[in-house]
Design a protein around this motif. Structure first.
Motif: not given
Length: 855
Positions: A323-324, A536-540, A577-582
């Motif tokens: 992602l980064a 963006e971090g996705g959804n549940y 975590s995913a949001a941070t890498a982006q």
């Protein structure tokens, strides 16, 4: 909107500094008058001090190296102690305030202050009590500010040194890990603690940290053993709970199609060798992943322990690296467009593998992070980089007890990040120890940190209400970091695996992701807004029966997977975590586009580029009260950052960038430790006056962002006055349309006025600012706000001031680092939405003319 194909404009000329005094700073809050009998009160305090400071006897006492007494002073409910009077500065030895805690009682908040009193210095309090008693019947009783608020005095135990939630105090008989904060006396504090630990069979952690007048170490001991240490050592200052780093994410893989890898590899153009890097501080990265070829060299994959393999054994670090480097691979794989990479990757494994012998060892994660930062800086000292940290420490206690937790307060980990960001250097010559306070200065650094995830989501939760009471996890409260929360645009359940038929997305499109944490419960007067931005971090997904939650792959981001031959190269990931890498990827791209921009400027551009989604903006605009808007700011930050906005201006959307320094405080020779604010910077920016005047009543927007790095003071001694956490604070002010530049100066700067000069008040423009003074007065080292008004009004607002407010440097002449000047970035954007006009070219022409004249 015009196409964003123009550079941001760096203002070439610096601001005009001038001597400064805060205007209208106001006085302190009036103290509640004492309504008791001062003779009786003073006599009781004297007796309590004499009794509490008497030499104890018994098997758990020792005179060896014991040169003083710990006393705890308690306030009357609802009153604050005079902390600075409990900690007089001057020639040593003197009483020293070591820890402050608060207790929520039915009668109000009680403040507890623990003070170390060297032998012979009890007279400091007794002499003041004598004067208090002698003048108790007079209109002005001496030392009443110190003594009126003290209700009780007692000999301290280790409970008084505990500055975390009182309910978390480990009072069981067994040994547990403690964070032990030592006050600095002679440089041998750690040596004495180590000797005590060895003689008592107590285990210590491998690393320690240094913060000014505090040293932090990890000790595994029982409460009784530490209680004995309090009677044997004079070095203890605070005790805290160490933090456990969160378990790494493990998800099922996505579809495995090796053709996608080959197709993408054919479209990739690699970044040049001198490109900046996104440095992933995590579980390591799989260097030989095919998509990292040419972007992650084996020499740039590190581990903090030479005995560890730098390879990723759990998968989390590899997911973050994908992602980064690329962002969400899902969109990239289905595209046929070329992929031009502008930055590279670095990796540091800072946690042991789960199966290693040291997997369960405790350590100071601030020291571990310092060592992680050290590795790539030694390998490639001239490379520009952004450090990405997507792991956080679990919160053990409930956020409902926020009064006792004070969830925004610094820890040794968050303070270490703040110190390293501000350019505190790392001495890594001894493999066992890591320091953050040697004299040699290091480059300033940019950190992007995850806000942390809510891990026990329940189907019945209203996810926004739940996020509002779940504070960000350590080290996301770091002032100098970009802290990243998660939102989602993923709400499409079509094409979902049959197992998820009938499931519905938890979060609506454009809203906060269900697992994202916030700083809504922070004390806004003390702690900064976190997260700064969301990505963006996705959804549940909620089951049809509304009894369970799940994580289908189509509501997550596609990224690189740690794999072996014959396995797939992709997996899905989600959350903060995913949001941070982006966001780390965006920051690295800004560094590539503007090589001369400072870390403070890159951070400012990330936040400055952010915009709220439709649902976020609707929630914000529905709140007319600034206090309510400020709370929502602590949920969403400034919104979703955008790489194009962060790196490009447009003809009708101009961003001016000023990089400068300011000297916040000064201390007069021969005076005491107390200093004063020193100077203000006046920025007269190149401004499209004529174009804006020609637009008349057309509505336009101006956005201002001020970014700087503070140096931390993380010891818990009340967080006020000389014990404030930040070394300094800065604020900005904008000239109003109805005032001249000289009138603006005098409104902001009391020292710009003639003696007894009265200032004519100009019409306040507070209603035109989205957050107004609430944002300007809030804590933190980044301040941003949006002004809306007419173009004609904006035409005369091109003058801004940057000025200092208080910090601990002001109260410490010896450690005040104001003289060289502290860097800051000031960003100002003008947008004329819906109007076909060019405001960029007139400003650019002014810049070119200025450069030619200077040449």
């Amino acid at each position: 909107m015009a196409q964003r194909n123009k550079t941001h404009i760096l203002v070439p000329s610096g601001p005009l500094p001038e001597p400064f005094t805060l205007s209208g700073a106001g006085g302190s809050t009036p103290r509640r008058p004492f309504d008791g009998d001062r003779q009786e009160h003073g006599a009781a305090l004297r007796a309590s001090i004499e009794e509490a400071s008497a030499t104890p006897s018994g098997p758990n006492t020792s005179d060896e190296q014991h040169e003083g007494t710990y006393l705890t002073f308690g306030s009357f409910p609802g009153l604050e102690l005079a902390l600075e009077s409990l900690d007089p500065r001057g020639s040593r030895p003197h009483p020293e305030l070591v820890a402050v805690a608060h207790e929520d009682t039915s009668d109000g908040i009680v403040e507890w202050a623990t003070v170390f009193i060297p032998d012979g210095e009890k007279k400091y309090f007794l002499s003041r009590l004598d004067a208090y008693l002698e003048t108790s019947e007079q209109p002005k009783t001496k030392h009443s500010a110190l003594l009126d608020s003290i209700q009780s005095v007692r000999r301290a135990t280790i409970r008084e040194l505990w500055t975390d939630d009182p309910e978390d105090f480990p009072d069981g008989p067994g040994r547990t890990w403690w964070e032990v904060w030592l006050r600095k006396r002679d440089g041998r504090e750690l040596e004495r603690l180590t000797a005590y630990a060895e003689s008592n069979g107590i285990r210590m952690g491998k690393h320690h940290l240094g913060f000014g007048d505090r040293t932090v170490a990890l000790v595994q001991a029982s409460a009784a053993e530490l209680g004995t240490a309090l009677n044997s050592l004079d070095d203890l200052a605070e005790l805290r709970r160490p933090h456990d780093v969160a378990s790494m994410i493990s998800l099922d893989s996505a579809a495995e199609q090796s053709e996608w890898v080959n197709d993408l590899l054919e479209r990739i153009s690699l970044a040049p060798d001198n490109a900046p890097a996104a440095c992933i501080i995590d579980t390591g990265v799989q260097v030989n992943h095919p998509l990292f070829a040419g972007s992650l060299h084996t020499d740039d994959a590190h581990a903090i322990d030479a005995a560890w393999s730098p390879d990723d054994r759990t998968g989390h670090g590899t997911e973050m690296a994908g992602l980064a480097l690329f962002g969400d691979l899902g969109e990239m794989l289905v595209s046929t467009l070329p992929v031009v990479l502008n930055h590279k990757l670095e990796s540091v494994k800072f946690l042991p593998d789960p199966t290693s012998a040291s997997a369960h060892d405790k350590d100071l994660y601030g020291a571990v992070t310092a060592r992680a930062v050290d590795r790539p800086e030694i390998q490639a000292p001239d490379r520009r980089r952004v450090f990405s940290i997507a792991t956080t420490a679990r919160r053990i206690t409930s956020a409902t007890n926020a009064k006792n937790q004070d969830p925004g307060k610094p820890t040794s980990w968050s303070a270490a990040i703040d110190a390293m960001a501000a350019g505190r250097s790392i001495d890594d010559t001894d493999p066992k120890f890591t320091y953050l306070d040697p004299d040699i200065r290091a480059p300033r650094r940019l950190f992007v940190v995850s806000a942390g995830n809510i891990r026990n989501l329940e189907p019945a939760d209203d996810h926004l209400s739940r996020s509002d009471v779940e504070p960000v996890e350590d080290p996301a409260q770091a002032w100098n970091s970009i802290t990243v929360g998660a939102f989602t645009n993923m709400d499409d359940m079509s094409g979902t695996h049959p197992a998820f038929t009938g499931y519905t997305p938890v979060a609506p499109r454009g809203e906060l992701s269900p697992s994202s944490r916030t700083s809504v419960v922070f004390d806004s007067k003390k702690w900064p807004v976190k997260p700064d931005v969301v990505a963006e971090g996705g959804n549940y997904a909620l089951s049809p029966e509304q009894t369970s939650l799940d994580t289908p792959d189509n509501l997550a981001l596609l990224t690189t997977r740690r794999h072996h031959p014959g396995q797939g190269a992709f997996t899905t990931t989600r959350d903060t975590s995913a949001a941070t890498a982006q966001v780390a990827s965006i920051a690295a791209n800004i560094m590539a586009r503007y090589p001369n921009f400072w870390p403070e400027t890159v951070r400012a551009l990330v936040v400055h580029s952010a915009q709220w989604t439709g649902p976020m903006l609707a929630n914000l605009e529905a709140e007319n009260l600034r206090e309510s808007r400020a709370k929502l700011l602590r949920r969403y930050g400034m919104g979703v950052p955008d790489l194009v906005r962060a790196t490009n201006s447009a003809a009708d959307s101009l961003t001016l960038v000023a990089q400068s320094t300011i000297r916040p405080f000064e201390h007069e020779d021969g005076k005491g430790a107390e200093g004063r604010v020193r100077e203000m910077n006046l920025h007269d920016l190149p401004w499209p006056n004529e174009v804006l005047e020609g637009l008349g009543d057309t509505e336009v927007k101006m956005r201002v962002t001020l970014s700087y790095f503070i140096e931390p003071n993380p010891s818990n001694r009340g967080w006020t006055g000389r014990y404030q956490y930040p070394s300094h604070g800065l604020r900005f002010a904008v000239k109003r349309a109805s005032e001249s530049t000289d009138e603006f100066r005098k409104r902001i700067n009391k020292r710009a006025r003639a003696n007894d000069e009265k200032i004519l008040s100009s019409t306040s423009d507070s209603p035109q600012w989205f957050f107004g003074s609430n944002q300007q007065q809030s804590a933190g080292s980044l301040h941003t706000d949006i002004w809306t008004g007419t173009a004609a009004d904006l035409a005369s607002r091109g003058v801004l001031a940057v000025y200092p407010v208080s910090g601990w440097w002001k109260h410490n002449k010896r450690l005040n680092r104001s003289d060289p000047g502290v860097p800051y970035a000031l960003l100002v954007s003008i947008e004329t939405p819906g109007v076909d006009t060019d405001i960029w070219t007139p400003v650019y022409q002014q810049i070119v003319s200025t450069i030619e004249i200077e040449a």
